[in-house]
Design an enzyme around this catalytic site. Structure first.
Site, PDB file in Angstrom:
ATOM      1  N   LYS A  94       0.858  -1.192   0.000  1.00  0.00           N
ATOM      2  CA  LYS A  94       0.000   0.000   0.000  1.00  0.00           C
ATOM      3  C   LYS A  94       0.887   1.232   0.000  1.00  0.00           C
ATOM      4  CE  LYS A  94      -4.465   0.471   2.219  1.00  0.00           C
ATOM      5  NZ  LYS A  94      -5.109   0.452   3.518  1.00  0.00           N
TER       6      LYS A  94
HETATM    7  C1  E4P Z   1      -8.471   0.950   3.610  1.00  0.00           C
HETATM    8  O1  E4P Z   1      -7.624   0.562   2.837  1.00  0.00           O
HETATM    9  C2  E4P Z   1      -8.249   2.019   4.590  1.00  0.00           C
HETATM   10  O2  E4P Z   1      -7.132   1.701   5.324  1.00  0.00           O
HETATM   11  C3  E4P Z   1      -9.429   2.212   5.496  1.00  0.00           C
HETATM   12  O3  E4P Z   1     -10.616   1.841   4.828  1.00  0.00           O
HETATM   13  C4  E4P Z   1      -9.542   3.591   6.110  1.00  0.00           C
HETATM   14  O4  E4P Z   1     -10.771   3.710   6.756  1.00  0.00           O
HETATM   15  P1  E4P Z   1     -11.097   4.901   7.804  1.00  0.00           P
HETATM   16  O5  E4P Z   1     -11.332   6.157   7.029  1.00  0.00           O
HETATM   17  O6  E4P Z   1     -12.335   4.434   8.502  1.00  0.00           O
HETATM   18  O7  E4P Z   1      -9.899   4.999   8.705  1.00  0.00           O
END
Ligand code: E4P
Length: 215
Positions: A83
């Site tokens: 990521k």
């Molecule tokens: C996904 O890849 C993200 O890490 C995650 O959905 C972030 O979500 P949040 O905005 O609830 O922290």
């Protein structure tokens, strides 16, 4: 639309791993911190439980740092996806990693322009954050819908992961956009399975069955 779990909690993933519902997992530094364990401990365990794509995030913000971290993360297991944040250095890293055959998930995407750039850089996945857009008064699901349209129009192979999902309504609405994947927090996944009428209906069926035995 495939379902990913958005968690770094191994017990939660284990709860769903046998159900055949979960295709992949996404984590981020916040979710890792919340698990109370380190990324180095958690990612190999998740990769064993879930054979599909498991996203692990870099914490470097320069291209060479990201590439070095990515190589180490990719060496953990074949299903690791690295990521990378949607910043200039990140997109440079995505291009290099794509050339090395390392799968990437460009994260923290909040606009159509960012999504197109990530796809053009060679991202395997791109993650628009719908809940955080809703938080600032924008329509996160609309961004996903627009991305689906644009990616199909230009035949971009990058897959769209609807991320930052906060509730069942988000899941239902992204499903209708044609997004490839939704990454869902455990709480929302549990809510998705449950329906009051299913519970009521089952109780009634069982009661009727028991009554029929009394003849
Ligand atoms: C996904 O890849 C993200 O890490 C995650 O959905 C972030 O979500 P949040 O905005 O609830 O922290």
């Amino acid at each position: 639309m495939k379902i990913f779990m958005d968690t770094a909690n191994v017990d939660e993933i284990r709860e769903f791993a046998d159900q055949g519902i979960v295709y992949g997992v996404t984590t981020n530094p916040t979710l890792i911190a919340r698990s109370g364990r380190s990324q180095a401990e958690v990612i190999p365990e998740i990769c064993k439980l879930i054979p599909g794509p498991v996203s692990a995030e870099v914490i470097s913000t320069d291209c060479s740092g990201m590439v070095e971290e990515a190589k180490k993360l990719a060496a953990i297991a074949k299903n690791v996806v690295v990521k990378i944040p949607c910043i200039t250095e990140g997109l440079k890293a995505v291009k290099i990693l794509s050339g090395l055959g390392i799968a990437t998930n460009v994260t923290l995407v909040f606009s159509l322009g960012q999504a197109l750039l990530a796809a053009r850089a060679g991202a395997t996945y791109v993650s628009p954050f719908i809940g955080r857009l809703d938080d600032i008064g924008e329509d996160g699901v609309k961004l996903v819908a627009d991305m689906v349209k644009v990616f199909r129009l230009y035949q971009l192979p990058t897959q769209i992961i609807a991320a930052s999902i906060r509730n069942v309504d988000h899941v239902n609405r992204v499903m209708m956009t044609g997004a490839d994947i939704a990454t869902i927090p455990t709480k929302v996944l549990r809510e998705l399975i449950h329906h009051e009428l299913t519970d009521k209906g089952l109780a009634r069926f069982l009661e009727d069955y028991r009554n029929s035995l009394k003849g």
